[in-house]
Motif scaffolding. Sequence first.
Motif, PDB file in Angstrom:
ATOM      1  N   UNK A 177      59.165 132.048 137.043  1.00 13.88           N
ATOM      2  CA  UNK A 177      58.129 131.515 137.924  1.00 13.88           C
ATOM      3  C   UNK A 177      58.627 130.238 138.619  1.00 13.88           C
ATOM      4  N   UNK A 178      58.403 130.178 139.910  1.00 14.19           N
ATOM      5  CA  UNK A 178      58.802 128.992 140.668  1.00 14.19           C
ATOM      6  C   UNK A 178      57.587 128.087 140.875  1.00 14.19           C
ATOM      7  N   UNK A 179      57.772 126.796 140.621  1.00 18.18           N
ATOM      8  CA  UNK A 179      56.677 125.856 140.796  1.00 18.18           C
ATOM      9  C   UNK A 179      57.020 124.838 141.877  1.00 18.18           C
ATOM     10  N   UNK A 180      55.986 124.422 142.577  1.00 16.49           N
ATOM     11  CA  UNK A 180      56.147 123.308 143.499  1.00 16.49           C
ATOM     12  C   UNK A 180      55.164 122.235 143.041  1.00 16.49           C
ATOM     13  N   UNK A 181      55.715 121.198 142.413  1.00 17.18           N
ATOM     14  CA  UNK A 181      54.872 120.145 141.855  1.00 17.18           C
ATOM     15  C   UNK A 181      54.768 118.988 142.839  1.00 17.18           C
ATOM     16  N   UNK A 182      53.752 118.163 142.607  1.00 17.66           N
ATOM     17  CA  UNK A 182      53.615 116.969 143.440  1.00 17.66           C
ATOM     18  C   UNK A 182      53.630 115.741 142.551  1.00 17.66           C
ATOM     19  N   UNK A 183      54.472 114.788 142.902  1.00 19.96           N
ATOM     20  CA  UNK A 183      54.602 113.568 142.122  1.00 19.96           C
ATOM     21  C   UNK A 183      53.264 112.828 142.106  1.00 19.96           C
ATOM     22  N   UNK A 184      52.754 112.459 140.910  1.00 20.54           N
ATOM     23  CA  UNK A 184      51.472 111.751 140.826  1.00 20.54           C
ATOM     24  C   UNK A 184      51.510 110.387 141.509  1.00 20.54           C
ATOM     25  N   UNK A 185      52.696 109.837 141.651  1.00 21.24           N
ATOM     26  CA  UNK A 185      52.794 108.498 142.213  1.00 21.24           C
ATOM     27  C   UNK A 185      52.959 108.502 143.728  1.00 21.24           C
ATOM     28  N   UNK A 186      53.917 109.315 144.244  1.00 18.61           N
ATOM     29  CA  UNK A 186      54.202 109.253 145.676  1.00 18.61           C
ATOM     30  C   UNK A 186      53.904 110.559 146.392  1.00 18.61           C
ATOM     31  N   UNK A 187      53.456 111.593 145.628  1.00 18.28           N
ATOM     32  CA  UNK A 187      53.061 112.873 146.205  1.00 18.28           C
ATOM     33  C   UNK A 187      54.226 113.693 146.776  1.00 18.28           C
ATOM     34  N   UNK A 188      55.463 113.329 146.456  1.00 19.20           N
ATOM     35  CA  UNK A 188      56.603 114.113 146.919  1.00 19.20           C
ATOM     36  C   UNK A 188      56.560 115.506 146.293  1.00 19.20           C
ATOM     37  N   UNK A 189      57.001 116.515 147.033  1.00 18.19           N
ATOM     38  CA  UNK A 189      57.021 117.890 146.519  1.00 18.19           C
ATOM     39  C   UNK A 189      58.298 118.114 145.723  1.00 18.19           C
ATOM     40  N   UNK A 190      58.143 118.630 144.490  1.00 20.14           N
ATOM     41  CA  UNK A 190      59.285 118.800 143.602  1.00 20.14           C
ATOM     42  C   UNK A 190      59.355 120.249 143.112  1.00 20.14           C
ATOM     43  N   UNK A 191      60.348 121.015 143.562  1.00 17.63           N
ATOM     44  CA  UNK A 191      60.480 122.399 143.090  1.00 17.63           C
ATOM     45  C   UNK A 191      61.069 122.473 141.688  1.00 17.63           C
ATOM     46  N   UNK A 192      60.475 123.321 140.839  1.00 22.90           N
ATOM     47  CA  UNK A 192      60.913 123.449 139.449  1.00 22.90           C
ATOM     48  C   UNK A 192      60.878 124.930 139.062  1.00 22.90           C
ATOM     49  N   UNK A 193      61.882 125.376 138.315  1.00 25.19           N
ATOM     50  CA  UNK A 193      61.886 126.730 137.777  1.00 25.19           C
ATOM     51  C   UNK A 193      61.332 126.684 136.355  1.00 25.19           C
ATOM     52  N   UNK A 194      60.217 127.375 136.117  1.00 21.46           N
ATOM     53  CA  UNK A 194      59.521 127.267 134.829  1.00 21.46           C
ATOM     54  C   UNK A 194      60.397 127.715 133.659  1.00 21.46           C
ATOM     55  N   UNK A 195      61.223 128.733 133.872  1.00 27.51           N
ATOM     56  CA  UNK A 195      62.015 129.296 132.773  1.00 27.51           C
ATOM     57  C   UNK A 195      63.005 128.277 132.201  1.00 27.51           C
ATOM     58  N   UNK A 196      63.609 127.446 133.063  1.00 25.78           N
ATOM     59  CA  UNK A 196      64.633 126.543 132.573  1.00 25.78           C
ATOM     60  C   UNK A 196      64.279 125.076 132.719  1.00 25.78           C
ATOM     61  N   UNK A 197      62.987 124.776 132.859  1.00 21.56           N
ATOM     62  CA  UNK A 197      62.599 123.401 133.140  1.00 21.56           C
ATOM     63  C   UNK A 197      62.692 122.513 131.904  1.00 21.56           C
ATOM     64  N   UNK A 198      63.166 121.309 132.076  1.00 21.45           N
ATOM     65  CA  UNK A 198      63.203 120.339 130.972  1.00 21.45           C
ATOM     66  C   UNK A 198      61.798 119.801 130.691  1.00 21.45           C
ATOM     67  N   UNK A 199      61.592 119.112 129.533  1.00 20.53           N
ATOM     68  CA  UNK A 199      60.265 118.590 129.208  1.00 20.53           C
ATOM     69  C   UNK A 199      59.808 117.459 130.124  1.00 20.53           C
ATOM     70  N   UNK A 200      60.735 116.904 130.895  1.00 18.94           N
ATOM     71  CA  UNK A 200      60.351 115.885 131.860  1.00 18.94           C
ATOM     72  C   UNK A 200      61.328 115.904 133.026  1.00 18.94           C
ATOM     73  N   UNK A 201      60.813 115.607 134.213  1.00 15.97           N
ATOM     74  CA  UNK A 201      61.707 115.496 135.370  1.00 15.97           C
ATOM     75  C   UNK A 201      61.500 114.124 136.003  1.00 15.97           C
ATOM     76  N   UNK A 202      62.473 113.732 136.787  1.00 16.08           N
ATOM     77  CA  UNK A 202      62.374 112.450 137.473  1.00 16.08           C
ATOM     78  C   UNK A 202      62.128 112.719 138.951  1.00 16.08           C
TER      79      UNK A 202
END
Length: 154
Positions: A1-26
Amino acid sequence: MQLLLHCPQCNAALPVDAAGAPPAIKCGACGRDIALRFSDALRSDQAVDRCPVCEGGDFYIRKDFDPKLGLTIVIIGALVSATFYWFGRDIIAYGILASAALVDLVVYRRLKDVTVCYRCHAEFRGAYRRTAPAFDLHTADVLEVEYERKIGRR
Ligand SMILES: [Zn+2]
Ligand SMILES: [Zn+2]
């Protein structure tokens, strides 16, 4: 599954692959650490049950539509038909205009659904089963305010 997240602080769009995602991203834009809590259903592309960013369980479905693509088809159709119109071939001109609208419709109907988180607007794309209902403005109003309070934007 592909995710497009939004940073809670600056609202930047961050693409993440759910299968291999780490517990936190920067966040690449502002450097903020964003904790991600993926459910098993998310990891295995089965269903969207819990948002990994805000932990909300409320989602809606919308067409994964790129407005630029639809507009491009309409503009090209209009330009081509204007050319024919200029040379007095009205019938052809109207025909092209109509077929451009038709192509637009076909493209729209073939679009896949994307699930979106009401709170943080994370988008979920994959082969999972679509279970979320259509967009509801009242729900969005309530949940967006709740989330923005939580992350301190209001
Ligand atoms: Zn950021
Ligand atoms: Zn969320």
